[in-house]
Design an enzyme around this catalytic site. Structure first.
Site, mmCIF file in Angstrom:
data_model
loop_
_atom_site.group_PDB
_atom_site.id
_atom_site.type_symbol
_atom_site.label_atom_id
_atom_site.label_comp_id
_atom_site.label_asym_id
_atom_site.label_seq_id
_atom_site.Cartn_x
_atom_site.Cartn_y
_atom_site.Cartn_z
ATOM 1 N N GLY A 1 -1.750 6.418 -2.444
ATOM 2 C CA GLY A 1 -2.869 6.352 -3.384
ATOM 3 C C GLY A 1 -3.957 5.436 -2.846
ATOM 4 O O GLY A 1 -5.144 5.795 -2.806
ATOM 5 N N HIS A 2 -3.544 4.239 -2.408
ATOM 6 C CA HIS A 2 -4.519 3.330 -1.782
ATOM 7 C C HIS A 2 -5.150 3.999 -0.552
ATOM 8 O O HIS A 2 -6.359 3.916 -0.327
ATOM 9 C CB HIS A 2 -3.837 2.048 -1.308
ATOM 10 C CG HIS A 2 -3.155 1.251 -2.366
ATOM 11 N ND1 HIS A 2 -1.787 1.171 -2.469
ATOM 12 C CD2 HIS A 2 -3.634 0.485 -3.376
ATOM 13 C CE1 HIS A 2 -1.459 0.385 -3.479
ATOM 14 N NE2 HIS A 2 -2.566 -0.049 -4.053
ATOM 15 N N LEU B 1 0.809 -1.220 0.000
ATOM 16 C CA LEU B 1 0.000 0.000 0.000
ATOM 17 C C LEU B 1 0.841 1.270 0.000
ATOM 18 O O LEU B 1 1.915 1.316 0.588
ATOM 19 C CB LEU B 1 -0.929 -0.008 1.218
ATOM 20 C CG LEU B 1 -1.851 -1.228 1.310
ATOM 21 C CD1 LEU B 1 -2.712 -1.137 2.575
ATOM 22 C CD2 LEU B 1 -2.737 -1.349 0.076
HETATM 23 P P1 AMP Z 1 -3.730 -2.015 -6.889
HETATM 24 O O1 AMP Z 1 -3.278 -2.439 -5.543
HETATM 25 O O2 AMP Z 1 -2.630 -1.553 -7.782
HETATM 26 O O3 AMP Z 1 -4.670 -2.993 -7.544
HETATM 27 O O4 AMP Z 1 -4.607 -0.707 -6.652
HETATM 28 C C1 AMP Z 1 -5.742 -0.747 -5.821
HETATM 29 C C2 AMP Z 1 -6.561 0.476 -6.055
HETATM 30 O O5 AMP Z 1 -5.786 1.643 -5.758
HETATM 31 C C3 AMP Z 1 -7.005 0.603 -7.516
HETATM 32 O O6 AMP Z 1 -8.357 1.048 -7.549
HETATM 33 C C4 AMP Z 1 -6.065 1.639 -8.062
HETATM 34 O O7 AMP Z 1 -6.607 2.375 -9.139
HETATM 35 C C5 AMP Z 1 -5.855 2.520 -6.852
HETATM 36 N N1 AMP Z 1 -4.620 3.293 -7.004
HETATM 37 C C6 AMP Z 1 -3.402 2.835 -7.384
HETATM 38 N N2 AMP Z 1 -2.515 3.847 -7.480
HETATM 39 C C7 AMP Z 1 -3.202 4.977 -7.182
HETATM 40 C C8 AMP Z 1 -2.848 6.359 -7.106
HETATM 41 N N3 AMP Z 1 -1.613 6.796 -7.368
HETATM 42 N N4 AMP Z 1 -3.802 7.237 -6.753
HETATM 43 C C9 AMP Z 1 -5.079 6.819 -6.479
HETATM 44 N N5 AMP Z 1 -5.468 5.531 -6.520
HETATM 45 C C10 AMP Z 1 -4.543 4.624 -6.869
#
Ligand code: AMP
Length: 295
Positions: A35-36, A32
């Site tokens: 962004g998460h 995490l």
């Molecule tokens: P992931 O763990 O990469 O599957 O991401 C989980 C969630 O976090 C997904 O909905 C992504 O779009 C979101 N996410 C990833 N990176 C960012 C970021 N920089 N800003 C906002 N949300 C993000």
């Protein structure tokens, strides 16, 4: 904060929560970052209960992709989620989600899943749609939170949630960025220092395209060429695609008017980095936000 690794244990706990309270679910693959956590904070502000899933979903990785090597740090993730005030974490094993004999896929058809990320990663969106459908039926949230960072994923999720009448509301959070503009990603950990610097070219290309639109350019091909030229100026970056599309259908635009999505993917070192700017229908822009430094 309670941690569940089996569907049965989660369901027993979920039975004590009522939908009327507002149940926010943030699906993640762990490792995490801010962004998460921005999605977690959004969910926290909008719901009585917040559950985060951590599941590196094998179905959404291609055979040549980094499933086995995908970065993982569960103790750190759990500490961050505890500090963020999350009520529950659901972290099943692949065998719990896909037991022997598992034979079902949620597959979309058409340009939305065939273009851009769909073309670059065959099968990826079927993997996403299958796991998000399962997470919705298992978790039974009222709201599910996704990041605008994965703009095509957002469009795909909105499509199958509507098509399958899944009783959840989709909430989208802006892209969180480093102070210098790089979009946060779990895969940024793969960037060597020179590559980390080169990765800024994505944000620069998007900003240049936005400036051209502000100056009255409306020709989508000219906007694509602008982004391509900026990325080509960075020797450590290799462009996958630079496009201007309808944010809901991902159909390519000819004349750029809002709503429009500037979508850019380039490889810098090992990772393929995604970034985008959203020109909303009301004429305002979502270009993301600088993440709080403390996280
Ligand atoms: P992931 O763990 O990469 O599957 O991401 C989980 C969630 O976090 C997904 O909905 C992504 O779009 C979101 N996410 C990833 N990176 C960012 C970021 N920089 N800003 C906002 N949300 C993000």
């Amino acid at each position: 904060m309670d941690i569940y690794t089996t569907i049965a244990a989660w369901r027993a706990a979920r039975a004590d929560w009522t939908a009327a309270e507002g149940i926010g679910c943030v699906p993640t693959m762990g490792y995490l970052h801010a962004g998460h956590l921005s999605l977690v904070h959004l969910a926290r502000a909008q719901n009585r209960r917040v559950v985060v899933s951590i599941f590196v979903n094998p179905l959404q990785f291609g055979p040549a992709e980094d499933f086995a090597a995908y970065p993982r740090d569960t103790p750190r993730d759990l500490a961050l989620l505890e500090a963020a005030g999350v009520d529950a974490v659901f972290m099943p094993s692949p065998a719990e989600m896909y037991p022997p004999g598992f034979a079902t896929s949620v597959t979309l058809h058409g340009p939305l899943v065939e273009r851009l990320e769909g073309a670059r990663r065959p099968g990826h969106f079927a993997g996403v749609a299958t796991v998000v459908t399962k997470l919705c039926t298992i978790m039974q949230p009222t709201q599910v939170y996704f990041g605008q960072k994965d703009a095509q994923q957002v469009a795909v999720v909105r499509r199958f949630v509507a098509d399958l009448n899944l009783p959840v509301q989709i909430v989208v959070g802006s892209i969180m960025r480093e102070p210098d503009g790089l979009a946060l990603s779990s895969r940024n950990v793969y960037l060597a220092p020179a590559q980390r610097q080169a990765a800024l070219v994505l944000h620069r290309a998007l900003a240049t395209a936005r400036a051209a639109l502000a100056n009255g350019e409306q020709d989508a091909e000219a906007i694509r060429a602008t982004m391509r030229a900026v990325v080509a100026s960075e020797p450590l970056a290799t462009l996958d695609y630079a496009d201007v599309v309808d944010p809901a259908t991902f159909a390519p635009l000819v004349v750029v008017q809002p709503p429009a999505l500037l979508a850019l993917v380039a490889q810098v070192g090992p990772p393929h980095l995604l970034d985008n700017y959203l020109w909303r229908a009301d004429g305002t822009w979502d270009v993301g936000e600088t993440a709080p430094a403390t996280e």
